[in-house]
Scaffold this motif. Structure first.
Motif, PDB file in Angstrom:
ATOM      1  N   ARG A  68       0.896  -1.395  -0.009  1.00  0.00           N
ATOM      2  CA  ARG A  68      -0.075   0.024  -0.034  1.00  0.00           C
ATOM      3  C   ARG A  68       0.794   1.097  -0.052  1.00  0.00           C
ATOM      4  NH1 ARG A  68      -4.390   2.322   4.466  1.00  0.00           N
ATOM      5  NH2 ARG A  68      -5.453   3.577   3.244  1.00  0.00           N
ATOM      6  N   ARG A  69       0.552   2.203  -0.986  1.00  0.00           N
ATOM      7  CA  ARG A  69       1.048   3.291  -0.991  1.00  0.00           C
ATOM      8  C   ARG A  69       0.241   4.607  -0.606  1.00  0.00           C
ATOM      9  NH1 ARG A  69       2.617   7.556  -4.627  1.00  0.00           N
ATOM     10  NH2 ARG A  69       4.711   8.232  -4.266  1.00  0.00           N
ATOM     11  N   GLY A  85       0.072  14.242   8.824  1.00  0.00           N
ATOM     12  CA  GLY A  85       1.122  13.666   9.317  1.00  0.00           C
ATOM     13  C   GLY A  85       0.871  12.304   9.938  1.00  0.00           C
ATOM     14  N   VAL A  86       1.739  11.275   9.885  1.00  0.00           N
ATOM     15  CA  VAL A  86       1.367  10.044  10.167  1.00  0.00           C
ATOM     16  C   VAL A  86       2.870   9.873  11.259  1.00  0.00           C
ATOM     17  CG1 VAL A  86       1.463   7.569   9.575  1.00  0.00           C
ATOM     18  CG2 VAL A  86       0.360   9.061   8.202  1.00  0.00           C
ATOM     19  N   SER A  96       6.588  -4.856   6.503  1.00  0.00           N
ATOM     20  CA  SER A  96       7.031  -3.475   7.123  1.00  0.00           C
ATOM     21  C   SER A  96       6.525  -2.363   6.550  1.00  0.00           C
ATOM     22  CB  SER A  96       8.662  -3.232   6.399  1.00  0.00           C
ATOM     23  OG  SER A  96       8.458  -3.463   5.022  1.00  0.00           O
ATOM     24  N   ALA A  97       6.611  -1.152   7.284  1.00  0.00           N
ATOM     25  CA  ALA A  97       6.032   0.153   7.217  1.00  0.00           C
ATOM     26  C   ALA A  97       6.740   1.017   7.317  1.00  0.00           C
ATOM     27  CB  ALA A  97       4.631   0.064   8.141  1.00  0.00           C
ATOM     28  N   ASP A 102       6.675  12.312   1.761  1.00  0.00           N
ATOM     29  CA  ASP A 102       5.034  12.701   1.911  1.00  0.00           C
ATOM     30  C   ASP A 102       4.597  11.421   1.607  1.00  0.00           C
ATOM     31  OD1 ASP A 102       5.638  15.247   2.501  1.00  0.00           O
ATOM     32  OD2 ASP A 102       5.550  16.211   0.571  1.00  0.00           O
ATOM     33  N   VAL A 103       4.993  10.448   1.761  1.00  0.00           N
ATOM     34  CA  VAL A 103       4.471   9.077   1.318  1.00  0.00           C
ATOM     35  C   VAL A 103       4.604   7.962   2.629  1.00  0.00           C
ATOM     36  CG1 VAL A 103       4.322   6.975  -0.044  1.00  0.00           C
ATOM     37  CG2 VAL A 103       5.029   9.432  -1.034  1.00  0.00           C
ATOM     38  N   PHE A 104       3.622   7.333   2.821  1.00  0.00           N
ATOM     39  CA  PHE A 104       3.457   6.461   3.751  1.00  0.00           C
ATOM     40  C   PHE A 104       3.108   4.989   3.168  1.00  0.00           C
ATOM     41  CE2 PHE A 104       0.507   4.049   7.001  1.00  0.00           C
ATOM     42  CZ  PHE A 104       1.520   3.533   7.924  1.00  0.00           C
ATOM     43  N   THR A 105       4.146   3.972   3.309  1.00  0.00           N
ATOM     44  CA  THR A 105       3.955   2.729   2.566  1.00  0.00           C
ATOM     45  C   THR A 105       4.024   1.543   3.544  1.00  0.00           C
ATOM     46  OG1 THR A 105       6.501   2.742   2.378  1.00  0.00           O
ATOM     47  CG2 THR A 105       5.232   3.631   0.614  1.00  0.00           C
TER      48      THR A 105
END
Length: 542
Positions: A68-69, A85-86, A96-97, A102-105
């Motif tokens: 997931r992106r 913001g995460v 993994s995460a 600016d990307v949460f994967t």
């Protein structure tokens, strides 16, 4: 009688147990596990500080992976981007995460994993204070999701919910989005294709939690001109500076428009020499007082050269003749030398007023020398023929600097309105330069002294002067009387003497009245010159 109160208390406790606030505080951060492969169960809790706690349980089929992106910067209205913001990312399971700019994967392998994280910036408020909580429940997955289910809890019961599913920018309503009897908001969607998103927005009463949505200008030309807090502060600063500048310009113009009281002036210095205020020459007077130089100023300058023995006057039958007596030397200013050359060019030793009247006198050089002389003495800040002074020329440069800065900021870091402010500052400087009077403080003081000189000439009583002083005062004061429009009174008061002072600068012994006639004829000669009227084209220093 005791059973009923106990039953009522139990009902109230049961009701409070099912409120969203109680749910958010008491329900553990443990989403239900998915019952189908390639499915996601999501639990969202809005904390009282405005942060959004998220727990996702993801079921990955055996032998497969799911990735997931999630972009944390999304387009918003009015050329802005919304930034989420995460933080506090925890993965329970295999995979993994991570956060990458600016990307949460997330990269998940087979089995069921639980992904926990906290979102900041999910709460926005409209003008009425109504709060909206927005977050993509699902999106950016590289595989199809068979089922997505989510629950949302907040300190207060939502007033409205919205959920869309489909490609970015489009979409239809989710399969289900509703508020249940316990105050929880529930969403569900089946068969969400890979790459498509499912996004939910929950509306809450004003003041439920602090709004924390972060909007930044988008990386576009339009976004570069978005007004941000630093830009707003710059606009307020510019407005304040502009108001102060406008007041200063108004006060300066008002002060310049009022001549003020005449300052006392003496015609003779303590050592018995004729003295003019601040060393002003007769040709300077009109430029300092009105900003316009005309034929009278040329005539007064020539008359001053006559009484100072640079020129000699002889009376003919019906005319006057000017003859070179001494060469123009270092004691004359550039302006006076230019006048001398205009009257008697190289190769000529004499000229009659009739010849001068018919001569094509080009006084552009004379005028420029006069204005430069006045500016050099510090009485004016710029020549009257120029509308812009140093401030205006600097303002033009600032305008071009501002245009360059605007383009540079628009193409790079944004905040392009700062460049616009610089442009407007330059324009304001140009306008102020046009509106500001050219007369400086020293020029205003000299104007008051010239008013005093005019009064002194009008009130002079020759009988109060010693006989040796009368000749000096009359002749040296004659050019100033001509420039200050006191010629008639000046000659009349000396002509009334029983023994008027001699006119030493004329070949024949002429009465004082004839000296006044010569001065008037000299003015007429310059006024009749074909290009003499160029002097009147200059503007006023005010």
């Amino acid at each position: 009688m005791t059973a009923r109160p106990c039953a009522l208390a139990g009902a109230v406790a049961l009701l409070l147990a099912f409120t969203p606030a109680a749910f958010a505080q008491e329900q553990p951060d443990q989403p239900p596990l998915p019952g189908l492969p390639q499915s996601v169960e999501i639990q969202l809790k809005l904390q009282r500080d405005g942060s959004l706690s998220v727990a996702e349980a993801v079921s990955v089929p055996n032998g497969a992976t799911m990735n997931r992106r999630v972009p944390l910067k999304t387009p918003a209205a009015h050329h802005r981007d919304r930034v989420y913001g995460v933080r506090d990312v925890v993965l329970e399971g295999s995979g993994s995460a991570q956060l990458d700019g600016d990307v949460f994967t997330a990269h998940l392998t087979e089995g069921t994993s639980i992904l926990r994280y906290t979102v900041d910036g999910a709460v926005s408020a409209d003008e009425g204070g109504v709060e909206h909580v927005t977050w993509p429940l699902a999106g950016g997955w590289d595989t199809e999701l068979k089922l997505v289910r989510a629950s949302f809890a907040a300190p207060r019961i939502p007033t409205a919910v919205d959920c869309v599913a489909g490609p970015d920018g489009t979409g239809t309503h989710c399969g289900a989005a509703q508020i249940d009897h316990a105050g929880l908001t529930r969403f569900s969607q089946q068969n969400l294709p890979a790459g498509q998103r499912m996004s939910a927005t929950v509306e809450l009463p004003p003041g439920t939690v602090p709004a924390n949505a972060k909007l930044v200008p988008s990386a576009t030309i339009g976004g570069a001109f978005v007004r941000t807090p630093p830009v707003t502060a710059a606009w307020w600063g510019f407005a304040a500076a502009l108001a102060v500048a406008a007041v200063l310009v108004w006060l300066t113009r008002r002060r310049d428009a009022r001549p003020g009281e005449p300052l006392p002036v003496e015609l003779l210095s303590p050592d018995g020499e004729f003295a003019s205020p601040d060393g002003v020459l007769p040709g300077h007077i009109a430029t300092v007082t009105t900003g316009r130089a005309g034929p009278v100023d040329l005539a007064a300058t020539v008359l001053d050269l006559v009484v100072r023995n640079y020129l000699w006057v002889s009376a003919e039958d019906t005319d006057w003749r000017l003859t070179r007596r001494n060469p123009a030397d270092e004691h004359l200013t550039v302006f006076e030398r230019a006048v001398f050359a205009a009257v008697l060019p190289d190769g000529e030793d004499s000229v009659t007023l009739a010849e001068l009247r018919r001569r094509r006198v080009d006084i552009g050089q004379v005028r420029d020398a006069l204005y430069a002389d006045v500016v050099r003495n510090g009485w004016l800040s710029r020549p009257p023929s120029q509308r812009l002074g140093r401030l205006g020329r600097a303002g033009i440069r600032v305008v071009f600097y501002g245009l360059f800065l605007t383009v540079l900021l628009a193409l790079t870091v944004g905040y392009a309105q700062l460049g616009v402010i610089v442009v407007l500052a330059g324009v304001s400087a140009v306008v102020a330069s046009v509106l500001l009077p050219a007369r400086r403080t020293s020029g205003r003081l000299l104007r008051r002294r010239l008013l005093g000189l005019s009064e002194r000439l009008a009130l002079t009583k020759p009988k109060s002067l010693a006989k040796p002083e009368r000749e000096l005062v009359f002749s040296r004061g004659l050019p100033y009387a001509l420039a200050l429009s006191e010629l008639g009174a000046w000659t009349s008061v000396f002509a009334e003497l029983k023994h008027p002072p001699p006119v030493y600068w004329c070949e024949a012994e002429v009465p004082i009245g004839r000296a006044g006639e010569f001065a008037a004829a000299l003015t007429g000669a310059f006024a009749a010159a074909r290009r003499g009227r160029l002097f009147t084209e200059a503007g006023s220093p005010g």
